[in-house]
Design a protein around this motif. Structure first.
Motif, PDB file in Angstrom:
ATOM      1  N   ARG A   8     -45.807 -32.479  22.511  1.00 47.31           N
ATOM      2  CA  ARG A   8     -46.043 -31.454  21.695  1.00 47.31           C
ATOM      3  C   ARG A   8     -47.211 -30.549  22.028  1.00 47.31           C
ATOM      4  O   ARG A   8     -48.128 -31.385  22.568  1.00 47.31           O
ATOM      5  N   LYS A  10     -50.264 -27.424  20.561  1.00 54.41           N
ATOM      6  CA  LYS A  10     -51.614 -27.378  19.364  1.00 54.41           C
ATOM      7  C   LYS A  10     -50.529 -27.117  18.332  1.00 54.41           C
ATOM      8  O   LYS A  10     -50.800 -27.234  17.134  1.00 54.41           O
ATOM      9  N   SER A  11     -49.541 -26.044  18.419  1.00 59.71           N
ATOM     10  CA  SER A  11     -48.841 -25.289  17.502  1.00 59.71           C
ATOM     11  C   SER A  11     -47.355 -25.391  17.688  1.00 59.71           C
ATOM     12  O   SER A  11     -46.799 -24.861  16.795  1.00 59.71           O
ATOM     13  N   LYS A  61     -55.434 -32.668  19.815  1.00 64.93           N
ATOM     14  CA  LYS A  61     -54.900 -32.946  18.740  1.00 64.93           C
ATOM     15  C   LYS A  61     -54.050 -31.695  18.205  1.00 64.93           C
ATOM     16  O   LYS A  61     -54.409 -30.412  18.806  1.00 64.93           O
ATOM     17  N   ASP A  62     -53.081 -31.751  17.451  1.00 66.80           N
ATOM     18  CA  ASP A  62     -52.252 -30.644  17.162  1.00 66.80           C
ATOM     19  C   ASP A  62     -52.857 -29.867  16.096  1.00 66.80           C
ATOM     20  O   ASP A  62     -53.935 -30.310  15.549  1.00 66.80           O
ATOM     21  N   ILE A  68     -51.900 -35.929  20.264  1.00 62.40           N
ATOM     22  CA  ILE A  68     -50.655 -35.564  21.071  1.00 62.40           C
ATOM     23  C   ILE A  68     -50.167 -36.613  21.700  1.00 62.40           C
ATOM     24  O   ILE A  68     -51.136 -37.413  22.551  1.00 62.40           O
ATOM     25  N   TRP A 104     -51.106 -26.215  26.293  1.00 63.15           N
ATOM     26  CA  TRP A 104     -50.817 -26.938  25.208  1.00 63.15           C
ATOM     27  C   TRP A 104     -51.508 -25.927  23.888  1.00 63.15           C
ATOM     28  O   TRP A 104     -50.766 -26.312  22.756  1.00 63.15           O
ATOM     29  N   ASP A 105     -52.164 -24.941  24.458  1.00 66.25           N
ATOM     30  CA  ASP A 105     -52.552 -24.402  22.960  1.00 66.25           C
ATOM     31  C   ASP A 105     -51.914 -22.841  22.988  1.00 66.25           C
ATOM     32  O   ASP A 105     -52.309 -21.969  22.324  1.00 66.25           O
TER      33      ASP A 105
END
Length: 114
Positions: A8, A10-11, A61-62, A68, A104-105
């Protein structure tokens, strides 16, 4: 290289970023990860397949503050020689680290690729 990669961002929630060439990677994923649901780190060999799970090596981290996880199903030549979580992580993470760093972000993940 044959691997299924689920993680997954970040969002964005759990997604397959690599399908390993499977039309439905969820079937292979569920089979090899069955019973490992509550383990934050995992390594399991199941025949010629390997289940590999570890937390993000960069400690990302998310948005909710959860670590993550990266989850892989390795098959064929990619799975050969894998004998431990540490060895598998050392081999696999460098193959996807740059790709993940770029996405990721992002607000949404890219489509899964083979």
């Amino acid at each position: 290289m044959s691997l299924i990669w689920a993680t997954r961002g970040k969002s964005w929630g759990f997604r397959f970023l690599r399908s390993g060439g499977s039309a439905d990677p969820l079937i292979d994923y569920e089979d090899v990860f069955s019973g490992l649901d509550d383990q934050s780190q995992a390594f399991r060999r199941l025949g010629d397949r390997v289940a590999l799970r570890f937390t993000d090596p960069e400690a990302r981290k998310d948005a909710a503050g959860r670590p993550i996880p990266h989850e892989f199903v390795l098959t064929g030549e990619t799975a050969k020689g894998m004998s431990s979580l540490e060895k598998a992580r050392e081999k696999i993470w460098p193959l996807v680290a740059d790709e993940y760093a770029k996405i990721w972000d992002q607000p949404s993940p890219p489509a899964a690729r083979d």
